[in-house]
Design a protein around this motif. Structure first.
Motif, PDB file in Angstrom:
ATOM      1  N   LEU A  48      45.578  17.825  -0.424  1.00  0.00           N
ATOM      2  CA  LEU A  48      46.868  17.155  -0.185  1.00  0.00           C
ATOM      3  C   LEU A  48      48.022  18.107  -0.496  1.00  0.00           C
ATOM      4  CD1 LEU A  48      46.719  13.488  -1.551  1.00  0.00           C
ATOM      5  CD2 LEU A  48      47.585  14.213   0.663  1.00  0.00           C
ATOM      6  N   ILE A  49      47.903  18.791  -1.634  1.00  0.00           N
ATOM      7  CA  ILE A  49      48.954  19.744  -2.038  1.00  0.00           C
ATOM      8  C   ILE A  49      49.113  20.815  -0.962  1.00  0.00           C
ATOM      9  CG2 ILE A  49      49.563  21.542  -3.713  1.00  0.00           C
ATOM     10  CD1 ILE A  49      48.148  19.848  -5.862  1.00  0.00           C
ATOM     11  N   GLU A  50      47.983  21.380  -0.540  1.00  0.00           N
ATOM     12  CA  GLU A  50      48.035  22.461   0.454  1.00  0.00           C
ATOM     13  C   GLU A  50      48.674  21.980   1.752  1.00  0.00           C
ATOM     14  OE1 GLU A  50      43.958  23.618   0.666  1.00  0.00           O
ATOM     15  OE2 GLU A  50      43.986  24.565  -1.311  1.00  0.00           O
ATOM     16  N   GLN A  51      48.277  20.790   2.176  1.00  0.00           N
ATOM     17  CA  GLN A  51      48.817  20.285   3.451  1.00  0.00           C
ATOM     18  C   GLN A  51      50.298  19.936   3.321  1.00  0.00           C
ATOM     19  OE1 GLN A  51      46.568  17.488   5.657  1.00  0.00           O
ATOM     20  NE2 GLN A  51      44.638  18.561   5.367  1.00  0.00           N
ATOM     21  N   TYR A  52      50.684  19.435   2.152  1.00  0.00           N
ATOM     22  CA  TYR A  52      52.101  19.111   1.957  1.00  0.00           C
ATOM     23  C   TYR A  52      52.941  20.393   2.001  1.00  0.00           C
ATOM     24  CZ  TYR A  52      56.475  17.679  -0.177  1.00  0.00           C
ATOM     25  OH  TYR A  52      57.811  17.460  -0.407  1.00  0.00           O
ATOM     26  N   VAL A  53      52.458  21.402   1.279  1.00  0.00           N
ATOM     27  CA  VAL A  53      53.206  22.661   1.227  1.00  0.00           C
ATOM     28  C   VAL A  53      53.227  23.335   2.599  1.00  0.00           C
ATOM     29  CG1 VAL A  53      53.260  24.973   0.190  1.00  0.00           C
ATOM     30  CG2 VAL A  53      52.819  22.978  -1.242  1.00  0.00           C
ATOM     31  N   ALA A  54      52.131  23.227   3.315  1.00  0.00           N
ATOM     32  CA  ALA A  54      52.082  23.829   4.656  1.00  0.00           C
ATOM     33  C   ALA A  54      52.883  23.024   5.672  1.00  0.00           C
ATOM     34  CB  ALA A  54      50.627  23.945   5.112  1.00  0.00           C
ATOM     35  N   GLY A  55      53.243  21.788   5.295  1.00  0.00           N
ATOM     36  CA  GLY A  55      54.025  20.941   6.198  1.00  0.00           C
ATOM     37  C   GLY A  55      53.176  20.292   7.273  1.00  0.00           C
ATOM     38  N   THR A  56      51.890  20.147   6.992  1.00  0.00           N
ATOM     39  CA  THR A  56      51.011  19.579   8.024  1.00  0.00           C
ATOM     40  C   THR A  56      50.661  18.110   7.768  1.00  0.00           C
ATOM     41  OG1 THR A  56      49.109  20.510   6.847  1.00  0.00           O
ATOM     42  CG2 THR A  56      49.972  21.802   8.679  1.00  0.00           C
TER      43      THR A  56
END
Lengths: 197, 207
Positions: B6-14
């Motif tokens: 979730l963190i990775e996708q949030y930061v990536a904007g996906t």
């Protein structure tokens, strides 16, 4: 420290409890920075201003009329921050219509705060150090695709013939080392957050 | 989806907008989660800042590293080979057997080795750097090799060999022996005239 539910914070602030206001700031500030960082494009000065403004608006609201559903205080604060970020963006857009021929020739980064530039600079130095330490070109390329090109894991693993476990392991190592490098450079965890590093 | 994803996708904007907004509320309710997300944001920002300068750091060739590794491996290999050869070269143990190089060495302990008929016991080597005076008939114009062997039950194990030694007189050849390097036991010191069929002079001593 324990998390104090929104309902209790709202009630105590309305009753004039100053310590509850401090608690609200402690609880919400990190999350507001996350939310606003995404909307301020790395402008640390603007980010700080918007965090302060959001907290001020929320506290004033709680001191006054309060909110409809105090249990949803976090959602209210988040929406306030988004609204302020949008307003700030609109304001900046409006200002752009008054063309200053000299200003347009300036470098894009010149408007950014010194703290922001210092913060990015430190993070960039840490990333450089991290990249220098990575012996495998494959790992550097993997990080580039992940952090710069925003490719998803599956795609990267497929293209680079990596297992997901190997990918996660390399990523985890990189994160750990990045944190260590920043800390070795004198930035403790708290400092990193306070400076937005 | 786990929290890190979730963190990775949030930061990536996906993340979808609704999911992202819900995630932001979670960050306001969980300080530790917010810190993890901000760390990831900083890491991404650091990469972006580096990439603004040049992407060369990401695609740096491994050739430099490979070259360095190859060079390091060569040095290690060379050192190993040198040590291997050094250990096997005759006369490669100067710390045990050495030529007499200074008159100062004349003043230290000494041992005189001579072929004495009917001698009942072998001479004993004193401790320290010992000047060994070998008595015999020597050709001053010739080179001599001196071999130190340890004797064990009729077997001789070579300890050290010294080549190219010149007699100090027609009846004397002197060398230095580091007695401290030798374990207690019986030793043989043989002196051979180089490039000659002459029989070796063989002396026994004890340590």
């Amino acid at each position: 420290m324990d998390f104090i539910p929104g309902g209790e914070l709202s009630r105590r602030i309305r009753e004039g409890d100053v310590s509850a206001e401090s608690e609200l700031i402690r609880q919400f500030e990190p999350g507001l920075r996350v939310l606003l960082r995404r909307r301020t494009g790395g402008d640390h000065g603007l980010l700080q201003d918007l965090v302060q403004e959001t907290l001020l608006v929320v506290i004033q609201r709680l001191r006054g009329v309060g909110i409809d559903d105090p249990q949803k205080l976090a959602a209210f604060a988040a929406q306030t921050a988004r609204n302020l970020a949008i307003a700030s963006l609109r304001k900046a857009e409006r200002q752009k219509t008054d063309v200053d021929s000299e200003a347009t020739e300036r470098k894009p980064d010149s408007s950014r705060g010194v703290e922001s530039q210092v913060g990015d600079h430190e993070a960039a130095l840490a990333v450089r150090a991290l990249l220098r330490e990575l012996p495998q070109a494959r790992d550097r390329l993997m990080l580039k695709r992940f952090y710069l090109e925003d490719h998803d894991k599956e795609q990267i693993c497929q293209e680079m013939q990596l297992t997901e476990a190997a990918f996660n392991q390399a990523l985890s190592r990189a994160r750990r080392r990045f944190r260590q490098i920043l800390e070795e450079r004198g930035f403790a965890k708290r400092d990193l957050l306070n400076l937005g590093l | 989806m786990n929290q890190q994803q979730l963190i990775e996708q949030y930061v990536a904007g996906t993340l979808a907008e609704a999911e992202a907004e819900a995630f932001e509320v979670s960050c306001l309710e969980d300080v530790e989660l917010a810190r993890q997300v901000e760390f990831e944001q900083r890491l991404k920002a650091g990469f972006e800042q580096v990439a603004r300068g040049s992407t060369a750091e990401f695609v740096r060739s491994e050739s430099t590293l490979s070259w360095r590794l190859a060079a390091a491996a060569s040095v290690v290999l060379f050192l190993c080979a040198a040590v291997y050869l050094w250990q096997r070269l005759p006369g490669a143990h100067p710390q045990v057997l050495a030529a007499l190089t200074s008159t100062m060495e004349q003043d230290g302990p000494s041992l005189r080795l001579a072929l004495v008929r009917g001698a009942e016991s072998a001479p004993r080597l004193p401790a320290g750097e010992v000047r060994v005076e070998i008595v015999g008939l020597f050709d001053p114009g010739s080179d001599y090799s001196v071999m130190l062997d340890r004797l064990r039950q009729r077997e001789a194990a070579n300890i050290a060999t010294l080549h190219g030694q010149h007699p100090t007189s027609p009846v004397t050849l002197e060398i230095m022996v580091d007695s401290d390097q030798l374990a207690p036991g019986t030793y043989s010191l043989r002196v051979i005239k180089q490039a000659s069929d002459e029989e070796a002079l063989d002396f026994i001593f004890e340590k």
